[in-house]
Motif scaffolding. Structure first.
Motif, PDB file in Angstrom:
ATOM      1  N   VAL A  21       0.863  -1.182   0.000  1.00 48.71           N
ATOM      2  CA  VAL A  21       0.000   0.000   0.000  1.00 48.71           C
ATOM      3  C   VAL A  21       0.896   1.228   0.000  1.00 48.71           C
ATOM      4  O   VAL A  21       1.954   1.232   0.627  1.00 48.71           O
ATOM      5  CB  VAL A  21      -0.913  -0.041   1.254  1.00 48.71           C
ATOM      6  CG1 VAL A  21      -1.594   1.283   1.488  1.00 48.71           C
ATOM      7  CG2 VAL A  21      -1.949  -1.159   1.119  1.00 48.71           C
ATOM      8  N   ASP A  22       0.490   2.288  -0.720  1.00 46.92           N
ATOM      9  CA  ASP A  22       1.335   3.482  -0.818  1.00 46.92           C
ATOM     10  C   ASP A  22       1.290   4.352   0.431  1.00 46.92           C
ATOM     11  O   ASP A  22       2.281   4.935   0.831  1.00 46.92           O
ATOM     12  CB  ASP A  22       0.893   4.324  -2.019  1.00 46.92           C
ATOM     13  CG  ASP A  22       1.086   3.582  -3.323  1.00 46.92           C
ATOM     14  OD1 ASP A  22       2.255   3.448  -3.745  1.00 46.92           O
ATOM     15  OD2 ASP A  22       0.090   3.112  -3.897  1.00 46.92           O
ATOM     16  N   LEU A  23       0.106   4.469   1.013  1.00 44.87           N
ATOM     17  CA  LEU A  23      -0.037   5.308   2.215  1.00 44.87           C
ATOM     18  C   LEU A  23      -0.847   4.540   3.253  1.00 44.87           C
ATOM     19  O   LEU A  23      -1.926   4.021   2.944  1.00 44.87           O
ATOM     20  CB  LEU A  23      -0.760   6.617   1.884  1.00 44.87           C
ATOM     21  CG  LEU A  23      -1.149   7.474   3.110  1.00 44.87           C
ATOM     22  CD1 LEU A  23       0.087   8.056   3.794  1.00 44.87           C
ATOM     23  CD2 LEU A  23      -2.116   8.591   2.718  1.00 44.87           C
ATOM     24  N   ILE A  24      -0.310   4.451   4.468  1.00 49.41           N
ATOM     25  CA  ILE A  24      -1.014   3.832   5.588  1.00 49.41           C
ATOM     26  C   ILE A  24      -1.194   4.908   6.657  1.00 49.41           C
ATOM     27  O   ILE A  24      -0.217   5.525   7.081  1.00 49.41           O
ATOM     28  CB  ILE A  24      -0.205   2.668   6.203  1.00 49.41           C
ATOM     29  CG1 ILE A  24       0.268   1.701   5.114  1.00 49.41           C
ATOM     30  CG2 ILE A  24      -1.016   1.953   7.267  1.00 49.41           C
ATOM     31  CD1 ILE A  24       1.406   0.787   5.567  1.00 49.41           C
ATOM     32  N   ARG A  61       5.993   5.065   4.615  1.00 53.55           N
ATOM     33  CA  ARG A  61       4.625   5.045   4.071  1.00 53.55           C
ATOM     34  C   ARG A  61       3.577   5.330   5.151  1.00 53.55           C
ATOM     35  O   ARG A  61       2.384   5.345   4.844  1.00 53.55           O
ATOM     36  CB  ARG A  61       4.328   3.663   3.466  1.00 53.55           C
ATOM     37  CG  ARG A  61       5.211   3.330   2.285  1.00 53.55           C
ATOM     38  CD  ARG A  61       4.885   1.936   1.754  1.00 53.55           C
ATOM     39  NE  ARG A  61       5.803   1.589   0.675  1.00 53.55           N
ATOM     40  CZ  ARG A  61       5.918   0.370   0.153  1.00 53.55           C
ATOM     41  NH1 ARG A  61       5.161  -0.617   0.621  1.00 53.55           N
ATOM     42  NH2 ARG A  61       6.770   0.135  -0.816  1.00 53.55           N
ATOM     43  N   VAL A  62       4.016   5.505   6.394  1.00 55.88           N
ATOM     44  CA  VAL A  62       3.065   5.553   7.507  1.00 55.88           C
ATOM     45  C   VAL A  62       2.913   6.977   8.040  1.00 55.88           C
ATOM     46  O   VAL A  62       3.904   7.656   8.333  1.00 55.88           O
ATOM     47  CB  VAL A  62       3.529   4.629   8.658  1.00 55.88           C
ATOM     48  CG1 VAL A  62       2.513   4.667   9.802  1.00 55.88           C
ATOM     49  CG2 VAL A  62       3.726   3.207   8.152  1.00 55.88           C
ATOM     50  N   ARG A 100       6.666   8.558   8.486  1.00 54.13           N
ATOM     51  CA  ARG A 100       6.757   9.685   7.550  1.00 54.13           C
ATOM     52  C   ARG A 100       6.302  10.992   8.180  1.00 54.13           C
ATOM     53  O   ARG A 100       6.871  12.061   7.945  1.00 54.13           O
ATOM     54  CB  ARG A 100       5.883   9.353   6.338  1.00 54.13           C
ATOM     55  CG  ARG A 100       5.687  10.498   5.368  1.00 54.13           C
ATOM     56  CD  ARG A 100       4.855  10.035   4.191  1.00 54.13           C
ATOM     57  NE  ARG A 100       4.358  11.152   3.409  1.00 54.13           N
ATOM     58  CZ  ARG A 100       3.452  11.023   2.454  1.00 54.13           C
ATOM     59  NH1 ARG A 100       2.958   9.832   2.154  1.00 54.13           N
ATOM     60  NH2 ARG A 100       3.031  12.081   1.777  1.00 54.13           N
ATOM     61  N   ARG A 101       5.249  10.924   8.968  1.00 56.48           N
ATOM     62  CA  ARG A 101       4.674  12.178   9.439  1.00 56.48           C
ATOM     63  C   ARG A 101       3.877  11.913  10.703  1.00 56.48           C
ATOM     64  O   ARG A 101       3.176  10.898  10.807  1.00 56.48           O
ATOM     65  CB  ARG A 101       3.744  12.744   8.351  1.00 56.48           C
ATOM     66  CG  ARG A 101       2.761  13.818   8.760  1.00 56.48           C
ATOM     67  CD  ARG A 101       3.275  15.213   8.420  1.00 56.48           C
ATOM     68  NE  ARG A 101       2.582  16.207   9.233  1.00 56.48           N
ATOM     69  CZ  ARG A 101       1.526  16.893   8.850  1.00 56.48           C
ATOM     70  NH1 ARG A 101       1.039  16.717   7.658  1.00 56.48           N
ATOM     71  NH2 ARG A 101       0.969  17.769   9.662  1.00 56.48           N
ATOM     72  N   LEU A 102       3.979  12.814  11.654  1.00 55.07           N
ATOM     73  CA  LEU A 102       3.107  12.820  12.821  1.00 55.07           C
ATOM     74  C   LEU A 102       2.294  14.107  12.753  1.00 55.07           C
ATOM     75  O   LEU A 102       2.852  15.197  12.854  1.00 55.07           O
ATOM     76  CB  LEU A 102       3.927  12.777  14.117  1.00 55.07           C
ATOM     77  CG  LEU A 102       3.151  13.055  15.403  1.00 55.07           C
ATOM     78  CD1 LEU A 102       2.186  11.921  15.716  1.00 55.07           C
ATOM     79  CD2 LEU A 102       4.096  13.282  16.582  1.00 55.07           C
ATOM     80  N   ALA A 103       0.992  13.973  12.514  1.00 54.66           N
ATOM     81  CA  ALA A 103       0.114  15.151  12.474  1.00 54.66           C
ATOM     82  C   ALA A 103      -0.468  15.305  13.873  1.00 54.66           C
ATOM     83  O   ALA A 103      -1.511  14.745  14.196  1.00 54.66           O
ATOM     84  CB  ALA A 103      -0.972  14.975  11.427  1.00 54.66           C
ATOM     85  N   LEU A 161      -0.434  -4.233   8.441  1.00 51.75           N
ATOM     86  CA  LEU A 161       0.146  -3.567   7.268  1.00 51.75           C
ATOM     87  C   LEU A 161       1.405  -2.799   7.644  1.00 51.75           C
ATOM     88  O   LEU A 161       2.424  -2.849   6.936  1.00 51.75           O
ATOM     89  CB  LEU A 161      -0.889  -2.580   6.718  1.00 51.75           C
ATOM     90  CG  LEU A 161      -1.321  -2.673   5.278  1.00 51.75           C
ATOM     91  CD1 LEU A 161      -2.353  -1.609   4.970  1.00 51.75           C
ATOM     92  CD2 LEU A 161      -0.172  -2.601   4.308  1.00 51.75           C
ATOM     93  N   VAL A 162       1.321  -2.087   8.770  1.00 52.02           N
ATOM     94  CA  VAL A 162       2.485  -1.316   9.211  1.00 52.02           C
ATOM     95  C   VAL A 162       3.645  -2.266   9.510  1.00 52.02           C
ATOM     96  O   VAL A 162       4.795  -1.990   9.158  1.00 52.02           O
ATOM     97  CB  VAL A 162       2.119  -0.469  10.456  1.00 52.02           C
ATOM     98  CG1 VAL A 162       3.365   0.122  11.099  1.00 52.02           C
ATOM     99  CG2 VAL A 162       1.136   0.634  10.063  1.00 52.02           C
ATOM    100  N   CYS A 163       3.351  -3.404  10.121  1.00 47.92           N
ATOM    101  CA  CYS A 163       4.399  -4.358  10.489  1.00 47.92           C
ATOM    102  C   CYS A 163       4.977  -5.074   9.266  1.00 47.92           C
ATOM    103  O   CYS A 163       6.183  -5.113   9.066  1.00 47.92           O
ATOM    104  CB  CYS A 163       3.850  -5.401  11.456  1.00 47.92           C
ATOM    105  SG  CYS A 163       3.490  -4.742  13.097  1.00 47.92           S
TER     106      CYS A 163
END
Lengths: 431, 164
Positions: free
Chosen positions: A30-33, A59-60, A92-95, A147-149
């Motif tokens: 998956v491209d974005l999780i 991707r996360v 990738r990012r923490l919003a 998926l993340v794992c």
């Protein structure tokens, strides 16, 4: 062999196949999780223990939206875990609180995924990213953790229903009304992907398309695909120069059903309490019943957009929310909040007696910032009117566009927004 | 995998959503109080009558709506398997992830009177009403998903593989 739909092309590409067909089980990356704060609740059914290793941290995206700012120690603990994981695992990012917003709004605003990509998250309204020509749908929390794992998940390939839209939205009719029209006329599309095509979708503003893509989850649709037309490409270009490959359905793709819908014939609609599919009436018909309301809510991933805040602000400007009614307005993101401040929308809303909250799922999910008491009546432009959705199971929830909600808040009962909108139109015409 | 058999409960409504199965209002209540709220808006008092090993027979698109892990609530009540006319897509995934055997079996509502002893086999897709002898064919579950259920769910798999 039949051609492929947009969603099938994405699934084929991400599963390393030339072709997929309905009924197949495919394993994909998956491209974005996206992991929302709810995943990190320290309970057995969420993420019971910490993650030790992950597959593709780039991707996360981790974001806080369901319970923001933390209304409980449990939520605060989940947020702390979310931050810890994002930092330790290099996501990738923490919003974080105050620096993001509701997931589906943020994916759109920041183009966290690009046309042609596959998106997964633990929120059921993930189909919202279909507005960007992404194949996106909600999975379960355990799926997302897996998926993340491992970097992999599975999909059962669905047949597709195509809506061919013609015409253009009439004055005073919004993406929400289009969804309510589809829910009324066509009802549940369970087990199917939904695809939009035709001049009507390209004539629709992006905010309305995004509302429609989000709300198709309530048609029980799986992937919801929209074309990467000029408006989408311009939006993406305004955010990022990253390359991408949009998907287009093959001319010989097979559809389980194809429907043509003339947008110009749609009028403001309202869903009655407890269900949307097959439970919709015209706004003027419901208005005729003078249903008294206790709360009016504008917000959520579907309708916390700048255009929602704008129409609400213009309708209530210089007026007062009716006595006995709470109008709660929740911007979809911090950036919408800021734009609404700059444009004076928040001043107009607050002056009228509306309560403008921070960006969060909030009242839509019945967690905080606007929970309903037994016996109360609410009209909402958020995502669901299920029994018990926004608090007490003995509350009643009607659903309409943000214009319908704002007009209703002024009257103290459910109202057709058209007279207010026409007056606005006349005022603008007069200059 | 052998069949799972037990006494049946029937929730025949279509489109029963996860807000009804796992209401947000119960999230922070003590476990017993939260469990008592399961499907209370659809069938008041039901949750306290369900016993370990019972099977739930449900209608069309059971578990539609939000992605919350609602199958865990059915498991906590003791439900050993779910057989439905059809199951909401995310809910189906959650049944797999949280190890609740699930079978989509069109026609099942018409084949069961509540209280009948019924059996489901997710490997073959077979359904049997052992009280009446009626048999139906549902959708067999692919091996990959059955293995997750057999392992005790996704979290157990990830632990075994050293991810958590």
């Amino acid at each position: 062999m039949a051609g492929l739909t947009m969603a099938h092309k994405v699934l084929a590409a991400r599963s390393g196949r030339d072709h997929v067909r309905p009924g197949q089980l495919v394993v994909t990356d998956v491209d974005l999780i996206v992991m929302a704060d709810t995943v990190f609740n320290p309970t057995a059914d969420r993420m019971p223990t910490d993650l030790l290793r992950v597959s593709h941290p780039e991707r996360v995206v981790v974001l806080m939206d369901h319970a923001v700012p933390a209304p409980s120690i449990k939520a605060a603990t989940a947020h702390r875990r979310a931050r810890e994981h994002a930092e330790r695992l290099g996501f990738r990012r923490l919003a974080d609180v105050g620096k993001g917003g509701i997931e589906h709004q943020l994916i759109f605003e920041e183009c966290l995924a690009l046309p042609g990509q596959l998106v997964a998250s633990n929120d059921s309204h993930t189909s919202a990213a279909g507005v960007l020509n992404c194949a996106a749908r909600g999975l379960g929390m355990a799926d997302i953790i897996q998926l993340v794992c491992t970097g992999k998940t599975w999909y059962k390939v669905s047949p597709t229903v195509r809506f061919h839209l013609t015409g253009a939205l009439p004055f005073g009719v919004y993406g929400k009304d289009v969804f309510l029209h589809l829910a009324e006329v066509f009802g549940s599309q369970e087990g199917h992907d939904v695809e939009f095509a035709g001049p009507g979708i390209e004539a629709m503003p992006l905010d309305d398309r995004a509302t429609l893509a989000t709300m198709c989850t309530e048609l029980n649709a799986n992937f919801v695909m929209m074309p990467a037309d000029r408006l989408v490409r311009e939006h993406v270009a305004s955010v990022t120069g990253a390359p991408y490959e949009p998907v287009v359905s093959d001319p010989d793709a097979e559809y389980a059903a194809e429907h043509t819908v003339d947008l110009s014939a749609i009028r403001p609609r309202i869903a009655l309490p407890d269900a949307m599919n097959g439970n919709v009436r015209s706004a003027d018909e419901v208005a005729g019943q003078r249903v008294r309301i206790d709360q009016a809510f504008i917000g959520s991933c579907a309708n916390g957009k700048l255009s929602d805040l704008r129409i609400a602000a213009e309708i209530v400007r210089g007026r007062r929310v009716a006595d006995g009614v709470r109008l709660i307005v929740t911007p979809g993101s911090q950036s919408i909040y800021l734009d609404a401040v700059r444009l004076g929308y928040i001043e107009a809303l607050a002056s009228a007696g509306a309560l403008v909250t921070n960006s969060t799922c909030g009242a839509c999910a019945g967690g905080h910032l606007g929970v309903l008491a037994p016996g109360e009546v609410c009209i909402t432009s958020s995502t669901r009117n299920f029994k018990g959705r926004m608090g007490s199971a003995d509350a009643r929830i009607y659903m309409g566009s943000s214009a319908t909600v704002a007009a209703s808040a002024l009257e103290g009962c459910i109202t057709d927004p058209m007279p207010y909108l026409r007056e606005l139109q006349n005022r603008e015409a007069a200059g | 995998m052998t069949a799972v058999a037990g006494r049946s409960w029937v929730i025949a409504d279509s489109y029963v959503n996860t807000d009804a199965i796992m209401p947000h209002a119960g999230y922070d209540l003590p476990p017993k109080e939260q469990e008592a709220m399961v499907l209370a808006t659809v069938r008041p008092g039901w949750a306290t009558r369900v016993g370990p090993g019972d099977l739930l027979v449900a209608g069309r698109a059971f578990g539609t709506g939000s992605s919350r892990p609602a199958p865990t609530m059915l498991r906590r009540l003791g439900i050993a398997a779910l057989v439905a006319e059809s199951v909401g897509e995310i809910f189906f995934r959650n049944c797999v992830s949280y190890a609740l055997p699930v079978l989509e079996c069109p026609g099942v509502l018409a084949a069961v009177t509540e209280g009948d002893v019924v059996a489901v086999d997710i490997e073959t897709g077979g359904f049997e009403n052992r009280s009446t002898g009626v048999r139906l064919s549902g959708e067999p579950m692919p091996a990959m998903l059955r293995e997750t259920i057999a392992a005790g769910g996704t979290h157990a798999l990830l632990r075994a593989e050293g991810y958590m």
